[in-house]
Scaffold this active site. Structure first.
Site, mmCIF file in Angstrom:
data_model
loop_
_atom_site.group_PDB
_atom_site.id
_atom_site.type_symbol
_atom_site.label_atom_id
_atom_site.label_comp_id
_atom_site.label_asym_id
_atom_site.label_seq_id
_atom_site.Cartn_x
_atom_site.Cartn_y
_atom_site.Cartn_z
ATOM 1 N N LYS A 62 1.962 -3.245 7.484
ATOM 2 C CA LYS A 62 2.277 -3.445 6.065
ATOM 3 C C LYS A 62 3.730 -3.049 5.792
ATOM 4 C CE LYS A 62 -0.016 -4.533 3.031
ATOM 5 N NZ LYS A 62 -0.340 -5.871 2.440
ATOM 6 N N THR A 105 0.822 -1.209 0.000
ATOM 7 C CA THR A 105 0.000 0.000 0.000
ATOM 8 C C THR A 105 0.860 1.265 0.000
ATOM 9 O OG1 THR A 105 -1.520 1.260 1.392
ATOM 10 C CG2 THR A 105 -0.101 -0.272 2.530
ATOM 11 N N ASP A 106 0.268 2.361 -0.443
ATOM 12 C CA ASP A 106 0.960 3.657 -0.360
ATOM 13 C C ASP A 106 0.984 4.193 1.072
ATOM 14 O OD1 ASP A 106 -1.733 4.350 -0.077
ATOM 15 O OD2 ASP A 106 -1.742 5.856 -1.679
ATOM 16 N N GLU A 107 0.170 3.594 1.967
ATOM 17 C CA GLU A 107 0.101 4.130 3.340
ATOM 18 C C GLU A 107 1.408 3.963 4.094
ATOM 19 O OE1 GLU A 107 -3.380 3.474 5.633
ATOM 20 O OE2 GLU A 107 -4.706 3.624 3.908
ATOM 21 N N TYR A 112 -2.221 -0.436 11.017
ATOM 22 C CA TYR A 112 -2.309 -1.117 9.704
ATOM 23 C C TYR A 112 -1.081 -0.819 8.858
ATOM 24 C CZ TYR A 112 -3.391 -1.585 4.740
ATOM 25 O OH TYR A 112 -3.314 -1.880 3.400
HETATM 26 P P1 NAD Z 1 -9.656 -7.354 2.057
HETATM 27 O O1 NAD Z 1 -9.684 -7.059 3.510
HETATM 28 O O2 NAD Z 1 -10.860 -7.084 1.231
HETATM 29 O O3 NAD Z 1 -9.312 -8.901 1.836
HETATM 30 C C1 NAD Z 1 -8.311 -9.561 2.561
HETATM 31 C C2 NAD Z 1 -8.452 -11.059 2.307
HETATM 32 O O4 NAD Z 1 -7.395 -11.716 3.035
HETATM 33 C C3 NAD Z 1 -9.773 -11.642 2.816
HETATM 34 O O5 NAD Z 1 -10.313 -12.525 1.860
HETATM 35 C C4 NAD Z 1 -9.373 -12.397 4.079
HETATM 36 O O6 NAD Z 1 -10.191 -13.515 4.349
HETATM 37 C C5 NAD Z 1 -7.940 -12.810 3.739
HETATM 38 N N1 NAD Z 1 -7.134 -13.046 4.952
HETATM 39 C C6 NAD Z 1 -7.023 -12.214 6.025
HETATM 40 N N2 NAD Z 1 -6.205 -12.784 6.945
HETATM 41 C C7 NAD Z 1 -5.779 -13.960 6.411
HETATM 42 C C8 NAD Z 1 -4.893 -14.978 6.860
HETATM 43 N N3 NAD Z 1 -4.305 -14.918 8.067
HETATM 44 N N4 NAD Z 1 -4.665 -16.047 6.059
HETATM 45 C C9 NAD Z 1 -5.273 -16.135 4.840
HETATM 46 N N5 NAD Z 1 -6.120 -15.209 4.370
HETATM 47 C C10 NAD Z 1 -6.365 -14.132 5.135
HETATM 48 O O7 NAD Z 1 -8.384 -6.594 1.500
HETATM 49 P P2 NAD Z 1 -8.170 -5.889 0.085
HETATM 50 O O8 NAD Z 1 -8.709 -4.516 0.151
HETATM 51 O O9 NAD Z 1 -8.598 -6.819 -0.976
HETATM 52 O O10 NAD Z 1 -6.581 -5.769 0.083
HETATM 53 C C11 NAD Z 1 -5.777 -6.807 -0.455
HETATM 54 C C12 NAD Z 1 -4.321 -6.420 -0.319
HETATM 55 O O11 NAD Z 1 -4.083 -5.215 -1.030
HETATM 56 C C13 NAD Z 1 -3.879 -6.160 1.117
HETATM 57 O O12 NAD Z 1 -2.594 -6.677 1.283
HETATM 58 C C14 NAD Z 1 -3.897 -4.643 1.232
HETATM 59 O O13 NAD Z 1 -2.949 -4.221 2.186
HETATM 60 C C15 NAD Z 1 -3.488 -4.248 -0.161
HETATM 61 N N6 NAD Z 1 -3.966 -2.939 -0.627
HETATM 62 C C16 NAD Z 1 -5.288 -2.607 -0.543
HETATM 63 C C17 NAD Z 1 -5.735 -1.394 -1.056
HETATM 64 C C18 NAD Z 1 -7.196 -0.992 -1.004
HETATM 65 O O14 NAD Z 1 -7.524 0.150 -1.347
HETATM 66 N N7 NAD Z 1 -8.110 -1.878 -0.607
HETATM 67 C C19 NAD Z 1 -4.824 -0.520 -1.645
HETATM 68 C C20 NAD Z 1 -3.474 -0.878 -1.703
HETATM 69 C C21 NAD Z 1 -3.074 -2.104 -1.210
HETATM 70 O O1 DAU Z 2 -4.152 3.939 0.401
HETATM 71 C C1 DAU Z 2 -4.351 2.556 0.298
HETATM 72 C C2 DAU Z 2 -5.228 2.088 1.435
HETATM 73 O O2 DAU Z 2 -6.541 2.554 1.160
HETATM 74 C C3 DAU Z 2 -5.203 0.580 1.627
HETATM 75 O O3 DAU Z 2 -3.917 0.173 1.993
HETATM 76 C C4 DAU Z 2 -6.203 0.170 2.719
HETATM 77 O O4 DAU Z 2 -6.251 -1.237 2.820
HETATM 78 C C5 DAU Z 2 -7.568 0.692 2.331
HETATM 79 O O5 DAU Z 2 -8.514 0.383 3.339
HETATM 80 C C6 DAU Z 2 -7.524 2.208 2.103
HETATM 81 O O6 DAU Z 2 -7.270 2.900 3.352
HETATM 82 P P1 DAU Z 2 -8.037 4.264 3.736
HETATM 83 O O7 DAU Z 2 -7.999 4.419 5.196
HETATM 84 O O8 DAU Z 2 -7.556 5.380 2.901
HETATM 85 O O9 DAU Z 2 -9.512 3.857 3.206
HETATM 86 P P2 DAU Z 2 -10.976 4.080 3.836
HETATM 87 O O10 DAU Z 2 -11.942 3.684 2.775
HETATM 88 O O11 DAU Z 2 -11.105 3.448 5.171
HETATM 89 O O12 DAU Z 2 -11.034 5.651 4.020
HETATM 90 C C7 DAU Z 2 -10.829 6.526 2.913
HETATM 91 C C8 DAU Z 2 -10.922 7.940 3.430
HETATM 92 O O13 DAU Z 2 -12.288 8.189 3.825
HETATM 93 C C9 DAU Z 2 -10.084 8.195 4.669
HETATM 94 O O14 DAU Z 2 -9.569 9.516 4.616
HETATM 95 C C10 DAU Z 2 -11.064 8.077 5.833
HETATM 96 C C11 DAU Z 2 -12.365 8.549 5.220
HETATM 97 N N1 DAU Z 2 -13.596 7.921 5.763
HETATM 98 C C12 DAU Z 2 -13.671 6.566 5.815
HETATM 99 C C13 DAU Z 2 -14.789 5.946 6.331
HETATM 100 C C14 DAU Z 2 -14.860 4.430 6.426
HETATM 101 C C15 DAU Z 2 -14.655 8.713 6.166
HETATM 102 O O15 DAU Z 2 -14.605 9.954 6.077
HETATM 103 N N2 DAU Z 2 -15.767 8.103 6.674
HETATM 104 C C16 DAU Z 2 -15.876 6.735 6.779
HETATM 105 O O16 DAU Z 2 -16.927 6.255 7.305
#
Ligand code: NAD
Ligand code: DAU
Length: 354
Positions: free
Chosen positions: A165, A135-137, A161
């Site tokens: 990561k 992630t970019d975080e 989180y």
């Molecule tokens: P998600 O939470 O939707 O899915 C995570 C999956 O991992 C689920 O299916 C869960 O059952 C599985 N899991 C969790 N713990 C586990 C374990 N111990 N063993 C096996 N499986 C397990 O997450 P996502 O949003 O699909 O993110 C996927 C990846 O991409 C993550 O590594 C996250 O850090 C990264 N990422 C997400 C975003 C985003 O915006 N969602 C952006 C950048 C990177």
């Molecule tokens: O940047 C990549 C990341 O993006 C991934 O690594 C994470 O897995 C993914 O969950 C996401 O993280 P964020 O914290 O940026 O996403 P989230 O959707 O939780 O929140 C996006 C923005 O919206 C953040 O500034 C918080 C705000 N927010 C979120 C929720 C859930 C609100 O204002 N209200 C809300 O109820």
């Protein structure tokens, strides 16, 4: 038959990746390793029922014996590591699962893969890749005029989180440097699209809007995220897997910086157009709520390396991607209902209690 092994393939991005991967002609079979936490959902993969190219194993990445056995049985040419605890707010309420899965789990997977890799023949070794999805975080928070994150930006994670990561990224890097494991790491910005769990901003807002509930915007709503359509993230991962240089990291982003308020306004406007309310606008449901502790102000990705070196660019603009996403949620309400009918309610009660 050739295989790839995917962890976390029942989650949002992992499942989109598996579905997109198997839609390609001649694609390798997928061994999908997922623990099925609250975020994992086999209904997302229902279209693959009966497809012999999708082998699902309900396993924990912290379970070394299970990983050894799957690697031995299927001998994948690549491991793509998506599995993680992914929600920042949950990491604030309870960081332990994040340490366990994101750090210990990644370490356990790396150890299993290291042992597997050591026993491969020379040709298989040359072709093998371990791709870590991050992630970019990990780069922390930007000020309004700071340049975007590049691959050279120093790590400065701010939430449990992102710290977990960052730790996993460092382990992956060390396994390349120390053991020569051919690793690739991608650091991506915020994804959105189909099958996104409705605890995250975009699907939460769509779901609450349609259910007549408040749209909870944290703080002043001016935090900035860089949004990427999930299908574009999947295509970037396929490019990096095919042509990335082992040991390198690649930033993935959509060149779409938006404030949260902009995102919520755009969503409301799309819903007003596609599913108008009897009276008024969905914007009327916006409610400013308590801010997230330690809330990162701005993320922005410079995805120039991926474009220069591998020719990747996102296909969707924010406007086209968001419209597709809203349309998907409107036509897949049963998927949403299924997700929000269970434990999700307890999470919402805890997070939005005030
Ligand atoms: P998600 O939470 O939707 O899915 C995570 C999956 O991992 C689920 O299916 C869960 O059952 C599985 N899991 C969790 N713990 C586990 C374990 N111990 N063993 C096996 N499986 C397990 O997450 P996502 O949003 O699909 O993110 C996927 C990846 O991409 C993550 O590594 C996250 O850090 C990264 N990422 C997400 C975003 C985003 O915006 N969602 C952006 C950048 C990177
Ligand atoms: O940047 C990549 C990341 O993006 C991934 O690594 C994470 O897995 C993914 O969950 C996401 O993280 P964020 O914290 O940026 O996403 P989230 O959707 O939780 O929140 C996006 C923005 O919206 C953040 O500034 C918080 C705000 N927010 C979120 C929720 C859930 C609100 O204002 N209200 C809300 O109820």
């Amino acid at each position: 038959m050739s295989h790839i092994l995917v962890t976390g393939g029942a989650g949002f991005i992992g499942a989109n990746f598996v579905l997109n991967w198997l839609a390609q002609a001649g694609a390798d079979s997928v061994v999908n390793v997922d623990k099925l936490t609250y975020a994992g959902n086999l209904k997302t993969l229902a279209s693959l029922d009966g497809d012999a190219r999708h082998i699902f194993s309900r396993s924990d990445i912290c379970d070394r014996a299970a990983l050894d056995s799957l690697l031995k049985q299927y001998r994948p040419r690549a491991v793509l590591h998506f599995a993680a605890e992914s929600h920042v707010d949950r990491s604030i309420h309870g960081p332990a699962d994040f340490i366990e899965t994101n750090i210990v789990g990644t370490f356990t997977l790396l150890e299993a893969v290291r042992a597997y890799y050591a026993d491969l023949g020379d040709a298989e070794k040359a072709a093998f890749r371990f791709l870590h999805v991050s992630t970019d975080e990990v780069f922390g928070s930007l000020g309004p005029t700071d340049p975007q994150f590049t691959e050279a930006t120093a790590y400065a994670p701010n939430s449990p989180y992102s710290a977990s990561k960052a730790a996993s990224d460092h382990l992956v890097r060390a396994y390349h440097h120390t053991y020569g494991l051919p690793v690739l790491t991608t650091n991506c910005s915020n994804n959105y699209g189909p099958y996104h769990f409705p605890e995250k901003l975009i699907p939460l807002m769509i779901t609450n809007a349609l259910n007549g509930k408040p749209l909870p915007v944290y703080g002043d709503g001016l935090n900035v995220r860089d949004w990427l359509y999930v299908g574009d993230h999947c295509s970037a991962i396929r490019e990096v897997l095919a042509r990335g240089v082992p040991g390198e990291t690649y930033n993935v982003g959509g060149w779409n910086e938006k404030t949260n308020l902009d995102v919520v306004h755009t969503l409301c406007d799309l819903l007003d157009e596609l599913q108008p309310k009897a009276a008024g606008s969905y914007r009327d449901q916006i409610a400013f709520v308590k801010d997230r502790p330690g809330h990162d102000r701005r993320y922005a990705i410079d995805a120039g390396k991926l474009e220069r070196e591998l020719g990747w660019k996102p296909a969707e603009t924010f406007e086209t991607g968001l419209r597709k996403t809203v349309q998907w949620y409107l036509s897949h309400q049963s998927w949403v209902e299924d997700v929000i009918s269970g434990d999700y309610r307890n999470w919402v009660a805890k997070q939005y209690a005030a």
